[in-house]
Scaffold this motif. Structure first.
Motif, mmCIF file in Angstrom:
data_model
loop_
_atom_site.group_PDB
_atom_site.id
_atom_site.type_symbol
_atom_site.label_atom_id
_atom_site.label_comp_id
_atom_site.label_asym_id
_atom_site.label_seq_id
_atom_site.Cartn_x
_atom_site.Cartn_y
_atom_site.Cartn_z
ATOM 1 N N GLY A 26 0.820 -1.206 0.000
ATOM 2 C CA GLY A 26 0.000 0.000 0.000
ATOM 3 C C GLY A 26 0.855 1.258 0.000
ATOM 4 O O GLY A 26 1.988 1.262 0.504
ATOM 5 N N CYS A 27 0.318 2.342 -0.541
ATOM 6 C CA CYS A 27 1.053 3.603 -0.610
ATOM 7 C C CYS A 27 0.991 4.339 0.723
ATOM 8 O O CYS A 27 -0.055 4.371 1.378
ATOM 9 N N TRP A 60 8.201 7.692 -9.979
ATOM 10 C CA TRP A 60 7.743 6.785 -8.928
ATOM 11 C C TRP A 60 7.768 5.348 -9.432
ATOM 12 O O TRP A 60 7.077 5.019 -10.403
ATOM 13 N N GLU A 61 8.556 4.499 -8.794
ATOM 14 C CA GLU A 61 8.518 3.086 -9.144
ATOM 15 C C GLU A 61 7.241 2.477 -8.566
ATOM 16 O O GLU A 61 7.022 2.518 -7.352
ATOM 17 N N ALA A 62 6.412 1.925 -9.447
ATOM 18 C CA ALA A 62 5.107 1.391 -9.035
ATOM 19 C C ALA A 62 4.794 0.163 -9.885
ATOM 20 O O ALA A 62 4.088 0.258 -10.894
ATOM 21 N N PRO A 63 5.303 -0.996 -9.497
ATOM 22 C CA PRO A 63 5.159 -2.178 -10.343
ATOM 23 C C PRO A 63 3.774 -2.799 -10.380
ATOM 24 O O PRO A 63 3.474 -3.575 -11.295
ATOM 25 N N HIS A 64 2.902 -2.473 -9.407
ATOM 26 C CA HIS A 64 1.612 -3.150 -9.328
ATOM 27 C C HIS A 64 0.463 -2.224 -9.738
ATOM 28 O O HIS A 64 0.491 -1.023 -9.470
ATOM 29 N N LYS A 65 -0.556 -2.826 -10.322
ATOM 30 C CA LYS A 65 -1.685 -2.056 -10.838
ATOM 31 C C LYS A 65 -2.348 -1.210 -9.768
ATOM 32 O O LYS A 65 -2.644 -0.026 -9.987
ATOM 33 N N HIS A 121 5.288 10.618 -13.600
ATOM 34 C CA HIS A 121 6.176 9.619 -14.181
ATOM 35 C C HIS A 121 6.097 8.337 -13.357
ATOM 36 O O HIS A 121 6.176 8.383 -12.117
ATOM 37 N N LEU A 122 5.969 7.208 -14.032
ATOM 38 C CA LEU A 122 5.882 5.914 -13.351
ATOM 39 C C LEU A 122 6.909 4.953 -13.925
ATOM 40 O O LEU A 122 7.141 4.935 -15.147
ATOM 41 N N GLY A 123 7.528 4.153 -13.047
ATOM 42 C CA GLY A 123 8.578 3.259 -13.494
ATOM 43 C C GLY A 123 8.476 1.858 -12.940
ATOM 44 O O GLY A 123 7.600 1.543 -12.132
ATOM 45 N N GLN A 130 -1.107 0.098 -7.166
ATOM 46 C CA GLN A 130 -0.241 1.230 -6.852
ATOM 47 C C GLN A 130 -0.332 2.300 -7.944
ATOM 48 O O GLN A 130 -0.397 3.499 -7.656
ATOM 49 N N GLN A 131 -0.342 1.860 -9.175
ATOM 50 C CA GLN A 131 -0.465 2.794 -10.295
ATOM 51 C C GLN A 131 -1.791 3.546 -10.228
ATOM 52 O O GLN A 131 -1.833 4.775 -10.395
ATOM 53 N N VAL A 132 -2.861 2.820 -9.969
ATOM 54 C CA VAL A 132 -4.183 3.443 -9.856
ATOM 55 C C VAL A 132 -4.189 4.477 -8.740
ATOM 56 O O VAL A 132 -4.657 5.616 -8.908
ATOM 57 N N HIS A 133 -3.667 4.103 -7.591
ATOM 58 C CA HIS A 133 -3.665 4.999 -6.434
ATOM 59 C C HIS A 133 -2.876 6.274 -6.731
ATOM 60 O O HIS A 133 -3.342 7.383 -6.444
#
Length: 274
Positions: A196-197, A217-222, A237-239, A224-227
């Protein structure tokens, strides 16, 4: 029957948010981690999702595990699609640890990398050496992405240290500062043990940095990306995105999935030239 080959998706359908720009982008960049794609897989990826990838990271220290000829082909293919392609920061840390920085820089230039990641996620690196490496990479013509954070389980963000890192690294010429999230996305950086964030820490960071466009922001899971997209907007930016998840993430950015559908309701379409 007339074939209308000129037809395209209406902008309201292809990008309900109205915020996605074409490459080269300065906002909303996506970094994909390559942990061993072959040429056929990479070519397929470029064909299907190349327009939605801004950076390709050859993960951790895998670069020397390819033949130089194959790695050159991968790098050139990525660059032909307007991507920054770079070896993982862990490999630079290996070069530091082994006292082989000169040969490392010679080799990444020879192979054609156009980006470098400067990190100290596993080793201790004095601030002076970090600064020296950023200057060297910038002077050699690389796009520099630095990374803040340790990779060990339970490591967290030290706000003051992060702010100082962002300010110094960007002043030295770094284009982005990556917030460590690892491939696991759990128990490190902005993520708790369940993945969780940590919203409070994220908000504290954003109130102190000059611009959120400096952060990757490194966010490997969906989830996390949604949040993060809902919290910070589709232009962050997401990585550390897996190759199989690029199209899904792009749909999230554009409000083309139920999780972010509301993003497309916030645009005044009357202001658009359709």
């Amino acid at each position: 029957m007339e074939v209308r080959s000129h037809l395209k998706w209406h902008p309201k359908l292809s990008d309900p948010t109205g915020q996605r720009s074409a490459k080269p982008r300065t906002v909303g960049q996506t970094m994909v981690i390559d942990k061993g794609l072959g040429m056929n897989a990479l070519e397929d990826l470029m064909q299907t999702a190349g327009d939605h990838i801004d950076m390709l990271k050859i993960g951790f220290g895998t670069s020397p595990l390819y033949s130089p000829e194959l790695l050159k082909r991968k790098i050139n293919l990525a660059k032909s699609h307007q991507m920054t392609v770079y070896p993982g920061g862990t490999f630079l840390e290996v070069a530091v640890q082994q006292d082989k920085l000169d040969t490392f820089f010679d080799m990444v230039s020879y192979l054609g990398f156009n980006g470098l990641e400067i990190s100290d996620g596993t080793i201790h690196m004095p601030r002076s050496q970090r600064s020296e490496l950023i200057r060297r990479a910038v002077n050699d013509g690389f796009t520099v992405i630095t990374e803040y954070g340790k990779k060990c389980w339970g490591s967290s963000i030290e706000i003051e240290e992060l702010i100082e890192t962002v300010l110094i690294d960007s002043e030295l010429g770094a284009s982005l500062v990556t917030i460590e999230g690892r491939e696991s996305g759990k128990g490190v950086g902005i993520f708790d043990e369940q993945g969780g964030c940590k919203d409070k820490e994220i908000e504290m960071v954003l109130t102190r940095v000059p611009s959120k466009s400096l952060l990757l922001w490194e966010a490997p899971h969906k989830e996390q990306q949604v949040h993060l997209l809902n919290m910070l907007g589709p232009d962050i930016h997401l990585g550390n995105i897996a190759p199989a998840d690029i199209i899904s993430l792009e749909a999230l950015r554009r409000g083309l999935r139920s999780d972010t559908l509301h993003l497309g309701q916030e645009i005044e379409w009357n202001d658009w030239e359709i």
